[in-house]
Design a protein around this motif. Structure first.
Motif: not given
Length: 929
Positions: A892-917
Motif C-alpha cells: 500500500p505504501q509503495g502504491l502511494l509512492v507510485h501515485t506521487q511519482v506519476v502525478s509529479s512527472s511528465s507522461f513521456s518519462e514514465v508511461s513505459g514502465f510505471m503502469p506495470i510497476l
C-alpha cells in the motif's frame, strides 16, 4: 381538581360520547331527603362548559317527575332521527320505569315522557344500555327480577332466563363490552350471575366463599371480554375483586386500598388501566387494575360518595355524587385546589353593589374582616399518562428506507397482571420496485462476472436503436479482439475500407488508406494495378515518408477534418490502422467533435466513441447533457453502462480503473443514496469508497490537475496487456473474388495479371519465400529500386483463380549489445524481477501469469532508461523508495509512492514502465507474497 359543582340530592347520568355539548342529567334521589324534607321529584339537565372558569353549571332543561329515582341512564336510542339527543330512562319506586325524550326536555316542547311501564314488582335499582344495540335496555329490581326491554316496543319485556335462586334484590346489571349477547347481574349477597341471551340461561355464577362480599358495584373490563370487577361494601372486606370467568373458582386479584366498604366503581372506557372507586372512608381512588396500584387520589372529603361516573366524551373528567347533597365534577389531570368559594360577605357586597340597602342615604362602608390566608393544595395528576393522551400509534422514517412504528398491542384474553407490551416495529419501505430489480440484476452480473450475457439481455430488451447500439459496443468491449468486432458493428470488415475502395474501382482511395496505415507494400501493389501515374505518385510519397516518419498527427487530421456525418468511417479507420497507444486519444477527439459540433443524435454517437476509448468520465459527461438522470430508472440506465464499461477496463488492466471524476462521482453518490433509501445498504456501499484513503485519492483526482497524468496512465493501461504484434489482416483483394466479370474487366492491369498468372514485379520466387524469424530483403526492393522495410516481409501467393493475398509478420529486431546497469540502480532490477518471480511461483490464474510474463518485457523499458540515465532525480528517488516498500512487503505504501511519482512527472518519462510497476504491486498484494 374540582371543575364544576351543583347542589343536588340526586342520582346522575352523563350524556353519551357522541353528544355535544356535554350534558349532565340529575334526578331526585329516592333514598335521600334534603334539609327541607321535600318529597317532590325533578329531572334536570345541565350543560358542563369547561370553557367557563366558574364552578357553576347552566341548567338547560327541567321538568317535575312523578317518582323519585333509584337509577338514571342516558342512552343513544333514536339518536340522529326522532330523538337526536337520545333518551333518559329512570328507575323509580313501585316498579316504575320511565323513558324521557331529552330533546323535548331541552326545548320544553311536547310531552317529554315517551314511555312508561310498571312491570317490575319493586324499586328499579339497576339499569344499563346495550353498547352494541342502543334499543336494548336491561333493568333489575326485587326478587331476582331482570327484564330486557326493546325500546321500540316498551310494553312487553323479555327475560334472560329463569330467576336465580334464592330470590333477592338485583343491585347491578351490566352488558359485556365485547360480546353483545352477554349480560351480568349482581346481588347484595355478593353473588354475580352471567347470562347468555342466546341460550336464555345463566352460564356461570361467581361468588366469594368468605360470605363477607356484599356486592355494591360491578363493571366489565372494557377490552377483555372474560374479566369483570365486583366491589364490596362490607367494612370487613373493603376490596375490589377482579374475576376472570375462565378461572372462576376464585378472584384473579384484589385491589385493597380502602379502609371501609366500597360504595361504587366505574371503569374508564377510554383506558382500561383506570378504575374509579368510592368508599365509606370518604376517599375516591383511581386504580390501575393490571398493576394493583393507586394512580390518583382525591383529597379526603367529609361525606361519603355513593356514585362515581366517568364522562364518556371527556375521559379525563368524572363526576361524584355525595350524601351531603352535592354533585361535583373533577379532573384526574391534577391542578391547584384553592378557595373557590367567596365568603358570604363578599356575595352580599357584590349583590348590593355597595348601594344603600337600608335607605340611610349612605352607602355601605367597606367590610372590615380579618385577612384570610389562602391555602393552596397541589393535586398531582395521574402517575402515568392516560391512554387517550398517549399516542396510540406513531411513525417515523429513518435512514435506509426504514419505517419505525409503534402501537399498543395485546393478545386476546390477555391476563390483567401483565402489562400490555409496547412494541416498536421496524419495517422496510420500498417504493422503487423496478429500480431495485434492475439494480439486483446488475449486482449479480458484476459479482458473477457474467457480463456478456447481461449485455446480451440488454440488447434484446432495448426499446430504442440508440440503446441497442450502446449495449452492442459495451458488449464488444468485453470480448477478445474487440477492435475487429467494433468494426463489424460499424458495418466494416477488417479491411472493409480498402475492399470498398476496390469494389468501387477507387484505387487512389485504396492507396491513400494503405499509405496512411504505413502498409507500403499494399500501397505499391494497388498502385501497380491503378496505372503508371498512380505508381509514380505512390513511389514519390513513399520516399518522402521515409524521410519524415508518419506520426499520429495524420490521424488527428482525419479526426479533426472529417465530415461528422461520416464519423463511422473515421472511427473505422482508427480501429483498423491507428496504434493502440494513440487509439484512445483519437477516439476521444472524435467523440468531442461529435459532442460539441453535432446535434443530439450525434451526441449519442459521441457516447459510442467514448465507449470505444474506455473513457468512463467523458461518457458520463456526454450522457447527462442529453439525458435526464433525476428519476431512479434513468439513473439506473446510466449506472448500468458505467459499471459495465468500468468492469471491461478493469478486466483488461487487471486492476481497478481511475477514481471517478466530479460528474461521475456525483451520479454514483446519488445512486448509492437511492439504494440506501430503498434499504439496500450493502449494495450502496459497493459503489462508495471503502476507506478514507480512497476518498482522499478520489478528491485528489477531482480537485488537482497534477494527478491527471495518473488518470491518463490508467486509461492507457486498458490496452497495455494486448499482444504487441501486428494483427494479421484478411486478404485485401478478397472482395474482388465476388465481383462480376464485367466489373473485374474494368481494371486492365488486374485483368492482365489474372490472365497471365504472373506475380507482380519483385515477388519472391517459389522456394525463396521468407518465413518469420529469418531476416531477408523486402520484396518491394525490385519495385522501388531500394530496400523499403527491414522489419516486415510480405508473402505473396497466387491462388488458383489468379488472385493474391498478403500477410504481415513482425520479425525480431537486430540484436544490439546492451550496456550494463549503473551499479547504484542494480538493486532496482533485482527487486523488481525478484517480485515477478515470487508472484509467478504462487500464481495459478492464467490471466495473472500472462501479466507477469508481460511484466518482464515491460521492465526492459525502465532498465533501458536507467542505462541511458534518462530519468530525473525525482523519479529515481521514487523508484528506489518503491523498491524499499517492495522489499518490506508494504505494497500500500509503495502504491502511494507510485501515485506521487506519476502525478509529479511528465507522461513521456514514465508511461513505459510505471503502469506495470503498479500492476506488479497490486498482484503481489493480492497474492500476499
Amino acid at each position: 381538581m374540582k371543575l364544576k359543582e351543583i347542589e343536588r340530592t340526586a342520582v346522575q347520568a352523563w350524556s353519551p360520547a357522541n353528544n355535544h355539548p356535554i350534558y349532565l342529567a340529575t334526578g331526585t334521589s329516592a333514598q335521600q331527603l334534603d334539609a327541607s324534607f321535600s318529597t317532590n321529584a325533578n329531572l334536570e339537565i345541565f350543560e358542563v362548559d369547561f370553557r367557563d372558569p366558574s364552578l357553576d353549571m347552566k341548567q338547560k332543561g327541567a321538568l317535575p317527575a312523578s317518582n323519585r329515582f333509584h337509577k338514571l341512564m342516558w342512552g343513544n336510542f333514536g339518536n340522529g332521527s326522532a330523538e337526536p339527543s337520545g333518551v333518559l330512562v329512570g328507575g323509580g319506586d313501585n316498579g316504575v320505569l320511565t323513558m324521557y325524550s331529552v330533546q323535548r326536555i331541552l326545548t320544553s316542547k311536547g310531552d317529554p315522557v315517551i314511555g312508561q311501564t310498571e312491570k317490575h314488582s319493586g324499586p328499579v335499582r339497576a339499569l344499563d344500555f346495550n353498547p352494541f344495540q342502543s334499543n336494548l335496555l336491561a333493568s333489575g329490581a326485587n326478587d331476582s327480577e331482570i327484564f330486557i326491554w326493546d325500546l321500540n316496543n316498551f310494553s312487553v319485556p323479555m327475560t334472560p332466563g329463569t330467576k336465580s335462586q334464592p330470590h333477592e334484590d338485583i343491585s347491578v346489571v351490566s352488558w359485556n363490552r365485547q360480546v353483545q349477547h352477554i349480560l351480568s347481574s349482581a346481588h347484595p349477597s355478593g353473588k354475580a350471575v352471567v347470562w347468555d341471551l342466546r341460550k336464555n340461561e345463566p352460564i356461570i355464577k361467581v361468588s366469594d366463599h368468605s360470605n363477607r362480599m356484599h356486592c355494591s358495584g360491578m363493571a366489565w373490563h372494557p377490552e377483555v371480554a372474560t374479566q369483570l370487577v365486583l366491589s364490596s361494601e362490607d367494612d370487613r372486606l373493603p376490596v375490589i375483586q377482579i374475576w376472570d370467568l375462565r378461572f372462576a373458582t376464585s378472584p384473579l386479584s384484589q385491589l385493597e386500598g380502602h379502609t371501609r366498604g366500597v360504595l361504587a366503581v366505574s371503569w374508564c372506557q377510554a383506558d382500561p388501566e383506570l378504575l374509579l372507586s368510592s368508599a365509606k372512608d370518604n376517599r375516591i381512588l383511581c386504580w390501575n387494575p393490571s398493576m394493583g396500584e393507586v394512580v390518583y387520589e382525591l383529597p379526603i372529603r367529609s361525606q361519603w360518595c355513593f356514585d362515581v361516573q366517568w364522562c364518556p366524551r371527556n375521559p379525563s373528567v368524572f363526576s361524584a355524587a355525595t350524601f351531603d347533597g352535592w354533585i361535583n365534577v373533577y379532573s384526574v389531570m391534577g391542578g391547584n385546589l384553592e378557595a373557590q368559594q367567596r365568603t358570604q360577605a363578599d356575595k352580599i357586597s357584590s349583590s348590593f353593589n355597595n348601594l344603600d340597602p337600608f335607605g340611610t342615604g349612605q352607602s355601605l362602608p367597606p367590610l372590615q374582616v380579618p385577612e384570610q390566608v389562602t391555602q393552596t393544595t397541589l393535586i398531582p395528576p395521574l402517575k402515568k399518562p392516560p391512554k387517550w393522551i398517549r399516542r396510540p400509534v406513531g411513525v417515523s422514517f429513518a435512514f435506509g428506507g426504514k419505517l419505525i412504528t409503534f402501537g399498543h398491542t395485546k393478545a386476546p384474553g390477555q391476563q390483567m397482571q401483565q402489562t400490555y407490551p409496547h412494541q416498536v416495529f421496524i419495517s422496510q419501505v420500498t417504493t422503487e420496485t423496478e429500480f431495485l430489480l434492475r439494480s439486483k440484476e446488475l449486482q449479480m452480473a458484476l459479482q458473477s462476472g457474467n457480463l456478456l450475457d447481461y449485455c446480451q439481455g440488454k440488447i434484446q430488451t432495448a426499446k430504442l436503436p440508440v440503446d441497442e447500439n450502446l449495449w452492442n459496443f459495451l458488449k464488444v468491449n468485453l470480448e477478445q479482439d474487440s477492435r475487429t468486432k467494433l468494426l463489424k458493428l460499424l458495418g466494416y470488415n477488417t479491411d472493409g475500407l480498402i475492399s470498398q475502395a476496390l469494389l468501387l474501382g477507387n484505387f487512389e482511395g485504396a492507396v491513400e488508406l494503405c499509405m496512411r496505415a504505413e502498409r507500403f507494400a499494399d500501397a505499391i501493389i494497388l498502385a501497380i494495378a491503378g496505372g503508371d501515374k498512380l505508381l509514380k505518385e505512390t513511389q514519390k510519397r513513399y520516399f518522402a515518408k521515409q524521410k519524415t516518419n508518419l506520426s499520429v498527427q495524420n490521424w488527428q487530421d482525419i479526426v479533426c477534418m472529417c465530415d461528422l456525418q461520416s464519423w463511422k468511417e473515421a472511427l473505422a479507420i482508427l480501429l483498423t490502422y491507428s496504434k493502440h497507444e494513440d487509439y484512445t486519444q483519437l477516439c476521444d477527439m472524435l467523440g468531442a467533435r461529435l459532442e460539441s459540433e453535432g446535434d443530439a443524435a450525434l451526441s449519442n454517437d459521441a457516447c459510442l466513441c467514448y465507449i470505444s476509448s474506455g473513457n468512463v468520465e467523458r461518457l458520463v459527461e456526454c450522457w447527462v447533457k442529453n439525458h435526464e438522470t433525476s428519476s431512479p430508472l434513468a439513473l439506473q440506465d446510466l449506472i448500468e453502462k458505467v459499471m459495465v464499461l468500468s468492469r471491461s477496463i478493469e478486466m483488461l488492466r487487471g486492476i481497478a480503473g481511475p477514481a471517478p471524476g466530479p460528474v461521475l462521482a456525483e451520479r454514483i453518490t446519488q445512486y448509492a443514496n437511492l439504494l440506501a433509501s430503498q434499504g439496500c445498504l450493502a449494495a450502496a456501499m459497493n459503489y462508495l469508497p471503502s476507506s478514507s484513503k480512497e476518498v482522499s485519492e478520489q478528491q485528489a483526482v477531482v480537485g488537482k490537475s497534477s494527478v491527471v497524468g495518473e488518470v491518463v496512465l490508467g486509461m492507457r493501461e486498458c490496452w497495455g496487456f494486448l499482444p504487441e504484434k501486428f494483427t494479421p489482416l484478411a486478404p485485401i483483394t478478397a472482395p474482388v473474388m465476388g465481383m462480376p466479370a464485367e466489373s473485374q474487366g474494368t481494371h486492365p492491369q488486374l485483368s492482365r495479371l489474372q490472365e497471365s498468372g504472373q506475380s507482380p514485379p519483385g515477388a519472391p520466387k517459389e522456394g525463396n519465400l521468407q518465413v518469420p524469424g529469418k531476416v531477408g530483403h523486402s520484396p518491394a526492393t525490385s519495385i522501388l529500386g531500394e530496400s523499403t522495410c527491414s522489419s516486415l516481409s510480405c508473402s505473396f501467393c497466387i491462388n488458383s483463380a489468379g488472385f493474391f493475398s498478403c500477410q504481415y509478420h513482425q520479425l525480431p529486431g537486430e540484436s544490439i549489445e546492451k550496456k550494463e546497469l549503473p551499479p547504484e540502480h542494480q538493486a532496482l532490477k533485482t527487486t523488481f524481477e525478484g517480485l515477478v518471480q515470487r508472484c509467478s511461483a504462487v500464481a495459478t490464474d492464467p490471466k495473472t501469469r500472462r501479466k507477469l510474463e508481460d511484466a518482464l518485457q515491460r521492465l526492459e523499458c525502465l532498465y533501458e532508461k536507467l542505462r541511458e540515465q534518462a530519468l530525473s532525480p525525482a523519479i529515481l528517488m521514487g523508484l528506489h523508495e518503491i523498491a524499499r516498500c517492495i522489499e518490506a512487503k508494504n505494497y500500500p505504501q509503495g502504491l502511494l509512492v507510485h501515485t506521487q511519482v506519476v502525478s509529479s512527472s511528465s507522461f513521456s518519462e514514465v508511461s513505459g514502465f510505471m503502469p506495470i510497476l503498479k500492476v506488479l504491486m497490486t498482484i503481489a498484494g493480492k497474492l500476499n507474497v
